[in-house]
Design a protein around this motif. Structure first.
Motif, PDB file in Angstrom:
ATOM      1  N   PRO A  58      31.180  37.598  33.341  1.00 49.34           N
ATOM      2  CA  PRO A  58      30.669  38.452  34.418  1.00 49.34           C
ATOM      3  C   PRO A  58      29.100  38.164  34.233  1.00 49.34           C
ATOM      4  N   THR A 101      35.592  47.732  30.778  1.00 49.52           N
ATOM      5  CA  THR A 101      36.111  46.408  31.887  1.00 49.52           C
ATOM      6  C   THR A 101      36.377  45.236  31.188  1.00 49.52           C
ATOM      7  N   GLN A 102      35.921  45.106  29.746  1.00 55.26           N
ATOM      8  CA  GLN A 102      36.186  43.826  29.094  1.00 55.26           C
ATOM      9  C   GLN A 102      36.719  44.239  27.738  1.00 55.26           C
ATOM     10  N   GLU A 154      39.454  40.901  31.177  1.00 59.66           N
ATOM     11  CA  GLU A 154      38.600  41.785  32.159  1.00 59.66           C
ATOM     12  C   GLU A 154      39.319  42.411  33.378  1.00 59.66           C
ATOM     13  N   ARG A 155      38.727  43.587  33.742  1.00 61.15           N
ATOM     14  CA  ARG A 155      39.318  44.022  35.026  1.00 61.15           C
ATOM     15  C   ARG A 155      38.198  44.128  35.884  1.00 61.15           C
ATOM     16  N   THR A 156      38.432  43.437  36.957  1.00 61.71           N
ATOM     17  CA  THR A 156      37.180  43.194  37.978  1.00 61.71           C
ATOM     18  C   THR A 156      36.905  44.398  38.897  1.00 61.71           C
ATOM     19  N   SER A 157      35.556  44.247  39.307  1.00 63.94           N
ATOM     20  CA  SER A 157      35.237  45.387  40.393  1.00 63.94           C
ATOM     21  C   SER A 157      36.211  45.331  41.743  1.00 63.94           C
ATOM     22  N   ASP A 158      36.946  44.315  41.849  1.00 67.97           N
ATOM     23  CA  ASP A 158      37.990  44.563  42.995  1.00 67.97           C
ATOM     24  C   ASP A 158      39.286  44.792  42.511  1.00 67.97           C
ATOM     25  N   ARG A 168      41.297  43.735  40.145  1.00 66.45           N
ATOM     26  CA  ARG A 168      42.030  42.686  39.801  1.00 66.45           C
ATOM     27  C   ARG A 168      41.936  42.440  38.157  1.00 66.45           C
ATOM     28  N   HIS A 222      41.565  39.620  34.973  1.00 64.88           N
ATOM     29  CA  HIS A 222      41.184  38.430  34.850  1.00 64.88           C
ATOM     30  C   HIS A 222      41.583  38.163  33.491  1.00 64.88           C
ATOM     31  N   ARG A 239      40.584  35.538  30.900  1.00 69.16           N
ATOM     32  CA  ARG A 239      39.665  34.556  30.804  1.00 69.16           C
ATOM     33  C   ARG A 239      39.902  33.211  29.956  1.00 69.16           C
ATOM     34  N   PHE A 266      43.401  35.107  37.533  1.00 63.31           N
ATOM     35  CA  PHE A 266      43.206  36.470  38.288  1.00 63.31           C
ATOM     36  C   PHE A 266      44.590  36.901  39.136  1.00 63.31           C
TER      37      PHE A 266
END
Length: 759
Positions: free
Chosen positions: A356, A617-618, A696-700, A702, A704, A706, A720
């Motif tokens: 990100p 988030t990461q 990671e977990r995304t802002s929407d 989900r 991810h 990587r 994703f």
């Protein structure tokens, strides 16, 4: 010595580049090869610094030079046919296992219908036929129609070809044809019909047709065992099994057994062992029914990135280009001149995937102070945007500094890491570079500062705030390779006694222990974390620049393997055994043993790491794994399960040894696995392998997936998946699962140096 310190492919590449380059300034330091250290006014060969040079060499997208290249051509079987493990007649287990262990192509298609035409594509990059008999309809540039079809050629081929190029360079070659009646036989078939000339590419070119000497290089396959035993194999070998053993008339299973009995022994030679450069390609002329289509192609050898499953579209001309490049032939006949070699088998994924943008996960993209000399740029960059720092001072030994305060103070985390990629031009200009994570917590200041002191001490050193000076480590610091990306991870911690503990440095995947302690100092300022970059000029300062990308500071929960693990019910799961002295990486690993008697049962152990940021988030999961009996395992999987904000994010990655033979990731939305294109080979028994997974977990909301790093090779996932609802308390847990196969047997997995980093 270099083969013992570098990976085989990098060691060979270092030697090849330094020996053959026409641009020595890019490959030498003060006239010496790059795999030697040149410090000012003296040359020192330190094992640790030599390792540094090995691992910071950029990931060149090229085929390493090979001492022995072997091509085996099978017949008329499609990819789906020979990989079908449910069909014992057509499945080729030895070939598929070697392809999974080393590398195989999942999108390799043949060129033309009719055997001979594909053998010609593999030898001269053309079918030398008319538009009716050849696909594509137009011949590659520089090649001509000699009236060839699947059974033969009306005229002798005079176009350029691999045999001509090898002969002109004095590179040895032989064609080993099973059931060939005699050395140099030029007839159309053997009396028993098992050998056919249409499966012998050499016999159609003028270079062989018009030379009795060259015809002597076509020999019966029985000569292969003799040459192998006498260590006299040529630099290039073509192996042509007879019609019963190439799957043309016989079954693929019979062809596979023949390969295992007759070709596999070459893998015991020194040039196919660690440090060697042997290269074995096994492919098929065409698919089922002699129709062009997808075929299985294995790429085998010590310079191949293990576990590669390439989804790059390839054809026979790409294989020809790969063979020529491996033999260091710079002239590429026919279509091989305009295609790439199969480079991804040798470099893996050469750059990491983009994380990100901005924030604590990408500090380089944020604003630095002073801003005037820190410039955000698009090249060079790994993720599309890096920051360039310019040293411009004319004052001897001057230091220019840039700082940035992070959003997270990490006040609640004692285990920390800084992860950064660095690119440097004019590598002879700096006196030193240093990278700092400067923390103030609860009235104490912890200035974690690590410096590569190129020209002073020639070692990595750490800052001692108690004395206000540097403490030298024993790790040599060589000048960075100019114009290349280098990856650094620095691990450090605040101790219970308010000391700074510099734990280790990871350089391009290789860990170097520091284990140095210094004292913190009093500071009553507010809690904070500040990232800093320092560039130091030498006694006659020249301007220079460095680029920084994918820089982040993260909390780390270390040595999770040494904690308590909750097992599933026995007898399937034995309790996890901590502090196993051998095997281990750090003196104490944890052993997990599956011992069930029910087929395809899953043994599971779980733990809740302490000190985790449940809203992170990461995540970076890093560990070493060791198996005693890997061939009895159906699969292994590793999980990081996060619950936060009403959602559950079960990050699960599995090595599916025996079903798909691929790495796959969990899709919580469908409750099933999704295959990746990355092959998962059975682990080598009784050896350590190093794994890193990034999620990671995304802002929407989900998941991810990587990427993953296996023994320093990076493989992109970039997948994703949707999370699922879970209103439970925020948490981060981990699980390890061992899956029994169809004939369950006991086996163990040892895990060591297990850490989970979060942002």
């Amino acid at each position: 010595m270099i083969e013992q310190l570098c990976s085989p492919s990098l060691a060979q590449l270092l030697k090849t580049l330094t020996h053959h380059s026409t641009r020595p300034n890019h490959l030498e330091v003060k006239g010496l090869p790059l795999y030697m250290l040149c410090l000012r006014n003296k040359v020192a060969i330190f094992a640790t610094a030599l390792l540094l040079l090995c691992v910071i060499l950029p990931a060149f997208a090229q085929v390493p030079a090979s001492s022995h290249v072997i091509l085996v051509i099978e017949e008329n079987r499609s990819y789906s046919t020979v990989t079908n493990s449910g069909d014992s007649t057509n499945f080729m287990p030895w070939l598929i296992n070697e392809g999974n262990t080393y590398g195989h192509a999942t999108a390799y298609t043949t060129d033309s219908g009719g055997s001979l035409l594909d053998y010609l594509w593999l030898s001269s990059g053309s079918c030398h036929a008319n538009s009716t008999d050849c696909s594509p309809s137009s011949l590659p540039a520089g090649t001509n129609n000699f009236g060839c079809n699947g059974g033969g050629c009306a005229n002798t081929i005079t176009d350029d070809n691999i045999f001509r190029e090898l002969n002109s360079r004095g590179i040895s070659w032989k064609l080993y044809a099973e059931s060939l009646p005699s050395v140099g036989f030029m007839g159309s078939a053997s009396s028993d019909g098992l050998y056919v000339k249409r499966h012998n590419p050499a016999a159609w070119y003028s270079d062989i047709v018009n030379s009795a000497t060259q015809q002597q290089k076509m020999v019966p396959f029985t000569q292969f065992a003799t040459d192998l035993a006498n260590n006299t194999l040529p630099q290039y070998s073509i192996i042509v099994p007879n019609l019963q053993h190439d799957a043309h008339d016989g079954t693929p299973a019979a062809a596979d057994a023949w390969l295992q009995s007759n070709v596999a022994p070459v893998l015991n030679q020194s040039y196919f062992q660690t440090g060697g450069t042997g290269l074995l390609l096994i492919t098929f002329d065409n698919g089922d029914g002699d129709v062009p289509g997808q075929v299985y192609t294995a790429v085998i050898g010590p310079t191949v990135v293990k576990g590669t499953a390439s989804s790059t579209p390839y054809k026979h001309e790409n294989a020809l280009r790969t063979i020529l490049d491996a033999l260091q032939v710079s002239t590429h006949p026919g279509a091989s001149a305009n295609v790439s070699a199969m480079n991804d088998f040798f470099c893996g994924t050469c750059t990491p995937p983009p994380p990100p943008s901005g924030g604590d996960a990408n500090l380089d993209d944020n604003t630095w102070t002073p801003a005037a000399s820190a410039t955000n740029v698009t090249a060079p960059a790994l993720d599309g945007a890096s920051t360039r720092f310019d040293f411009t001072s004319t004052v001897p030994f001057d230091t220019q500094r840039w700082t940035q305060q992070t959003t997270n103070t990490f006040a609640g985390n004692s285990q920390l890491a800084m992860d950064v990629w660095v690119y440097l031009t004019n590598s002879s200009a700096p006196q030193a570079l240093n990278f700092n994570a400067h923390q103030i917590v609860n009235g104490q200041e912890y200035p974690f500062m690590l410096e590569c002191d190129f020209k002073g001490t020639g070692v990595w050193r750490v800052w001692n705030p108690g004395t206000g000076g540097w403490t030298n480590s024993t790790l040599g610091c060589a000048a960075f390779t100019a114009n290349s990306w280098n990856h650094f991870v620095f691990h450090f911690e605040r101790t219970a006694g308010n000391q700074l503990h510099y734990q280790d440095i990871v350089i391009n995947g290789t860990t170097y222990n520091l284990d140095l302690f210094t004292n913190s100092i009093a500071n009553t300022s507010a809690n904070s974390m500040t990232a800093e970059i320092h560039l130091v000029g030498d006694s006659v300062p020249d301007p220079y620049s460095i680029w920084i990308d994918q820089m982040r500071i993260m909390a780390v929960s270390a040595n999770i393997d040494d904690g308590s693990w909750a097992p599933c019910a026995s007898p399937l799961c034995s309790p996890a055994v901590n502090n196993v002295a051998s095997p281990s990486q750090d003196g104490g690993s944890t052993q997990f043993t599956a011992g069930g008697t029910t087929t395809f049962q899953t043994a599971q152990w779980s733990t809740t790491p302490s000190g985790m940021n449940t809203s992170a988030t990461q995540f970076t999961l890093d560990f070493w794994a060791y198996m005693n009996n890997p061939t009895v395992s159906q699969a292994l999987n590793f999980q990081v399960n996060q619950v936060t904000g009403g959602h559950q994010y079960p990050f699960m990655v599995e090595c599916d040894f025996k079903a798909t033979k691929l790495w796959r990731v969990w899709d919580p939305g469908t409750g099933g696995w999704q295959n990746t294109s990355i092959g998962c080979a059975v682990f080598t028994a009784n050896s350590w392998n190093h794994f890193t997974f990034r999620f990671e977990r995304t802002s929407d909301n989900r998941l991810h997936y990587r990427d993953m790093v296996i023994n320093n090779a990076v493989y992109n996932f970039d997948i994703f998946k949707s999370s699922i609802a879970n209103s439970g308390a925020a948490s981060v847990t981990m699980k390890i699962e061992l899956v029994e196969d169809g004939v369950p047997d006991s086996y163990s997995l040892w895990i060591d140096k297990l850490s989970l980093g979060d942002i």
